[in-house]
Design an enzyme around this catalytic site. Structure first.
Site, PDB file in Angstrom:
ATOM      1  N   GLN A  16       1.053  -1.314  -0.044  1.00 38.41           N
ATOM      2  CA  GLN A  16       0.132  -0.352   0.126  1.00 38.41           C
ATOM      3  C   GLN A  16       1.035   1.485  -0.290  1.00 38.41           C
ATOM      4  OE1 GLN A  16      -2.236   0.996   3.584  1.00 38.41           O
ATOM      5  NE2 GLN A  16      -3.352   2.507   2.815  1.00 38.41           N
ATOM      6  N   ASP A  38      10.614  -6.725  -3.631  1.00 34.87           N
ATOM      7  CA  ASP A  38       8.970  -7.309  -3.248  1.00 34.87           C
ATOM      8  C   ASP A  38       9.136  -8.620  -2.804  1.00 34.87           C
ATOM      9  OD1 ASP A  38       6.454  -7.735  -2.340  1.00 34.87           O
ATOM     10  OD2 ASP A  38       6.007  -5.639  -1.826  1.00 34.87           O
ATOM     11  N   ASP A  56      13.329 -11.978  -1.391  1.00 35.71           N
ATOM     12  CA  ASP A  56      12.731 -12.184   0.301  1.00 35.71           C
ATOM     13  C   ASP A  56      13.982 -11.628   0.815  1.00 35.71           C
ATOM     14  OD1 ASP A  56      11.620 -12.876   2.370  1.00 35.71           O
ATOM     15  OD2 ASP A  56      12.309 -15.658   1.655  1.00 35.71           O
ATOM     16  N   TYR A 146       1.416  -7.307  16.211  1.00 33.42           N
ATOM     17  CA  TYR A 146       2.171  -6.156  15.988  1.00 33.42           C
ATOM     18  C   TYR A 146       2.697  -4.730  16.478  1.00 33.42           C
ATOM     19  CZ  TYR A 146       1.415  -2.776  11.956  1.00 33.42           C
ATOM     20  OH  TYR A 146       1.352  -1.444  11.426  1.00 33.42           O
ATOM     21  N   LYS A 150       6.100  -3.662  16.747  1.00 35.54           N
ATOM     22  CA  LYS A 150       6.388  -2.187  16.502  1.00 35.54           C
ATOM     23  C   LYS A 150       7.772  -1.713  17.700  1.00 35.54           C
ATOM     24  CE  LYS A 150       5.120  -2.019  11.755  1.00 35.54           C
ATOM     25  NZ  LYS A 150       6.419  -2.026  10.742  1.00 35.54           N
TER      26      LYS A 150
HETATM   27  P1  NAD Z   1       1.666  -3.913   2.786  1.00 36.68           P
HETATM   28  O1  NAD Z   1       1.254  -5.400   3.134  1.00 36.68           O
HETATM   29  O2  NAD Z   1       0.635  -3.310   1.869  1.00 36.68           O
HETATM   30  O3  NAD Z   1       2.705  -4.359   2.087  1.00 36.68           O
HETATM   31  C1  NAD Z   1       3.787  -4.747   2.200  1.00 36.68           C
HETATM   32  C2  NAD Z   1       5.132  -5.380   1.090  1.00 36.68           C
HETATM   33  O4  NAD Z   1       5.972  -6.358   1.989  1.00 36.68           O
HETATM   34  C3  NAD Z   1       3.310  -5.944   0.277  1.00 36.68           C
HETATM   35  O5  NAD Z   1       3.680  -5.653  -0.840  1.00 36.68           O
HETATM   36  C4  NAD Z   1       4.550  -7.420   0.718  1.00 36.68           C
HETATM   37  O6  NAD Z   1       4.460  -8.829  -0.658  1.00 36.68           O
HETATM   38  C5  NAD Z   1       5.754  -7.029   1.026  1.00 36.68           C
HETATM   39  N1  NAD Z   1       6.895  -8.107   2.155  1.00 36.68           N
HETATM   40  C6  NAD Z   1       5.908  -9.201   2.728  1.00 36.68           C
HETATM   41  N2  NAD Z   1       7.051  -9.867   3.817  1.00 36.68           N
HETATM   42  C7  NAD Z   1       7.914  -9.563   2.662  1.00 36.68           C
HETATM   43  C8  NAD Z   1       9.302 -10.396   2.372  1.00 36.68           C
HETATM   44  N3  NAD Z   1       9.450 -11.272   3.492  1.00 36.68           N
HETATM   45  N4  NAD Z   1      10.211  -9.721   1.650  1.00 36.68           N
HETATM   46  C9  NAD Z   1      10.149  -9.233   0.832  1.00 36.68           C
HETATM   47  N5  NAD Z   1       8.516  -8.049   0.735  1.00 36.68           N
HETATM   48  C10 NAD Z   1       7.857  -8.464   1.240  1.00 36.68           C
HETATM   49  O7  NAD Z   1       1.898  -2.927   4.216  1.00 36.68           O
HETATM   50  P2  NAD Z   1       1.794  -1.362   3.935  1.00 36.68           P
HETATM   51  O8  NAD Z   1       0.563  -0.658   4.097  1.00 36.68           O
HETATM   52  O9  NAD Z   1       2.866  -0.792   2.642  1.00 36.68           O
HETATM   53  O10 NAD Z   1       2.898  -0.963   4.996  1.00 36.68           O
HETATM   54  C11 NAD Z   1       4.391  -1.394   5.179  1.00 36.68           C
HETATM   55  C12 NAD Z   1       5.398  -0.851   6.368  1.00 36.68           C
HETATM   56  O11 NAD Z   1       4.392   0.335   7.528  1.00 36.68           O
HETATM   57  C13 NAD Z   1       4.734  -1.331   7.313  1.00 36.68           C
HETATM   58  O12 NAD Z   1       6.123  -1.444   7.858  1.00 36.68           O
HETATM   59  C14 NAD Z   1       4.046  -1.261   7.691  1.00 36.68           C
HETATM   60  O13 NAD Z   1       3.437  -2.445   9.636  1.00 36.68           O
HETATM   61  C15 NAD Z   1       3.508   0.188   8.251  1.00 36.68           C
HETATM   62  N6  NAD Z   1       2.040   0.873   8.526  1.00 36.68           N
HETATM   63  C16 NAD Z   1       1.340   0.978   8.117  1.00 36.68           C
HETATM   64  C17 NAD Z   1       0.213   2.170   8.306  1.00 36.68           C
HETATM   65  C18 NAD Z   1      -0.881   1.866   6.613  1.00 36.68           C
HETATM   66  O14 NAD Z   1      -1.916   1.964   6.983  1.00 36.68           O
HETATM   67  N7  NAD Z   1      -0.241   1.418   5.514  1.00 36.68           N
HETATM   68  C19 NAD Z   1      -0.206   2.119   9.225  1.00 36.68           C
HETATM   69  C20 NAD Z   1       1.169   2.246  10.352  1.00 36.68           C
HETATM   70  C21 NAD Z   1       2.354   1.290   9.536  1.00 36.68           C
HETATM   71  C1  AKB Z   2      -2.716  -1.608  10.972  1.00 35.30           C
HETATM   72  O1  AKB Z   2      -4.334  -1.599  10.999  1.00 35.30           O
HETATM   73  O2  AKB Z   2      -3.147  -2.602  11.138  1.00 35.30           O
HETATM   74  C2  AKB Z   2      -1.538  -0.068  10.509  1.00 35.30           C
HETATM   75  C3  AKB Z   2      -2.257   0.438  11.047  1.00 35.30           C
HETATM   76  C4  AKB Z   2      -2.592   1.674  11.635  1.00 35.30           C
HETATM   77  O3  AKB Z   2      -0.803  -0.190  11.058  1.00 35.30           O
HETATM   78  N1  AKB Z   2      -3.024   0.576   9.987  1.00 35.30           N
END
Ligand code: NAD
Ligand code: AKB
Length: 316
Positions: A16, A38, A56, A146, A150
């Site tokens: 995302q 990815d 990976d 989670y 974190k």
């Molecule tokens: P996401 O799940 O959309 O994307 C994560 C990506 O990592 C995926 O494309 C997945 O294929 C890839 N991935 C998973 N395992 C892998 C591996 N072993 N090797 C390589 N790639 C791998 O997550 P996101 O929403 O884009 O979040 C990214 C970061 O931001 C995360 O650390 C998440 O905790 C953090 N975060 C996101 C949000 C949110 O609302 N989206 C909020 C707080 C924190």
């Molecule tokens: C989730 O809901 O897990 C994420 C976050 C707030 O870390 N969007």
């Protein structure tokens, strides 16, 4: 903004955040200087915009070779298991979220990489933290795997900075809302589904209750915050765990009302599931005054501006 020439690796680039962050980094640093990687196939929106490598992050040797071979100077580590998916498989979430970070921090130390970015989350806070305007430094007792991963990750970031001088920077993102790449299994994902369903069926059944307030942010603000933090002078960064970051707070009922200004017949119902308990343990709003003071953080989008932009772009 003074952008220095760097060679950047984005891990988790098809997720995302990754798709939009990679696109913006390529705009700023040049397409060939930003390598997307990815586990998944390359995302449609990234195809043809710059180099893509399948990798990976759990395979440390392969990652190390990739970083040396491409003369990488900065890593953005986005691969993770998010909150709702994590509760279904706690062991896997802990393993992936921790080992991926330790692999990157170790390589950063060995190869003296210039900067690392790793996101944390509002999920570090738990039921014993103040729920409104949650401060930067407060009680932190997360109850999801989670959130635990974190929080442990934040401690590791500070450790690698203090003991080895690794310039690792981090933000505690709120729930992020966007339309370009699908969300990856979080508790805040309802705030994306609701827009898609409002346009598709004019009807949405929300998995959180109507008065569940959570901190949220529109993706363009999150991308800008990330790059502003990474480009801030080193001496301005006083938090080496992770910065609180805030833009807006709303409930499902309020986002429904915002959508109804554009789609008056929109019908919203509520059927809370296991994600309600996760949301109940998180803050309702965040105090990000340290980020404001240290590197001038300021959000741009509020709820109604975001709704207008989301509906406009999803329709298109
Ligand atoms: P996401 O799940 O959309 O994307 C994560 C990506 O990592 C995926 O494309 C997945 O294929 C890839 N991935 C998973 N395992 C892998 C591996 N072993 N090797 C390589 N790639 C791998 O997550 P996101 O929403 O884009 O979040 C990214 C970061 O931001 C995360 O650390 C998440 O905790 C953090 N975060 C996101 C949000 C949110 O609302 N989206 C909020 C707080 C924190
Ligand atoms: C989730 O809901 O897990 C994420 C976050 C707030 O870390 N969007």
């Amino acid at each position: 903004m003074n952008i220095v020439k760097e060679k950047i690796l984005v891990i988790g680039a098809c997720g995302q955040i990754g798709v939009e962050l990679t696109t913006e980094l390529r705009r700023l640093f040049g397409s060939n200087n930003v390598i997307a990687s990815d586990l998944r196939d390359e995302h449609e929106l990234l195809k043809g915009t710059g180099p893509y490598v399948s990798c990976d992050v759990m395979n440390k040797e392969m990652l190390h070779v990739l970083i040396i071979r491409h003369n990488i100077t900065q890593v953005y580590l986005l691969a993770a298991i998010l909150s709702a998916t994590g509760e279904k498989n706690p062991g896997l979430a802990w393993h992936i979220n921790m080992q991926s970070l330790l692999n990157v921090l170790e390589i950063a130390k060995e190869e003296k990489l210039t900067k690392i970015y790793w996101p944390s989350s509002i999920a570090v806070f738990g039921p014993t933290s103040p729920r409104e305007h949650t401060p930067q430094h407060t009680i932190i007792e997360p109850t999801t795997v989670y959130g635990i991963s974190k929080y442990a990750g934040e401690r590791w970031c500070e450790y690698y900075f203090t003991h080895y001088g690794v310039d690792v920077r981090s933000l505690r993102y709120p729930g992020l809302i966007s339309y370009k790449s699908a969300p990856g299994g979080g508790t805040t994902d309802y705030a994306i589904e609701i827009y898609i369903q409002a346009l598709r069926d004019k009807d949405y059944q929300c998995f959180l209750s109507e008065e569940t307030y959570l901190p949220m942010m529109y993706m363009p603000d999150a991308i800008r915050a990330t790059i502003e933090l990474m480009e801030a002078p080193k001496e301005k960064i006083t938090v080496r765990s992770s910065y609180n970051l805030s833009a807006m707070s709303f409930s499902p009922k309020e986002i429904g009302q915002s959508i109804a200004k554009h789609i008056p017949e929109f019908h919203l119902t509520y059927k809370p599931d296991f994600r309600q308990q996760i949301a109940n343990s998180w803050p309702m709003s965040i105090d990000d005054s340290t980020a404001q003071a240290d590197w001038n953080w300021k959000p741009h989008f509020d709820l109604d501006m975001m709704t207008e932009d989301m509906l406009h772009n999803l329709k298109a």
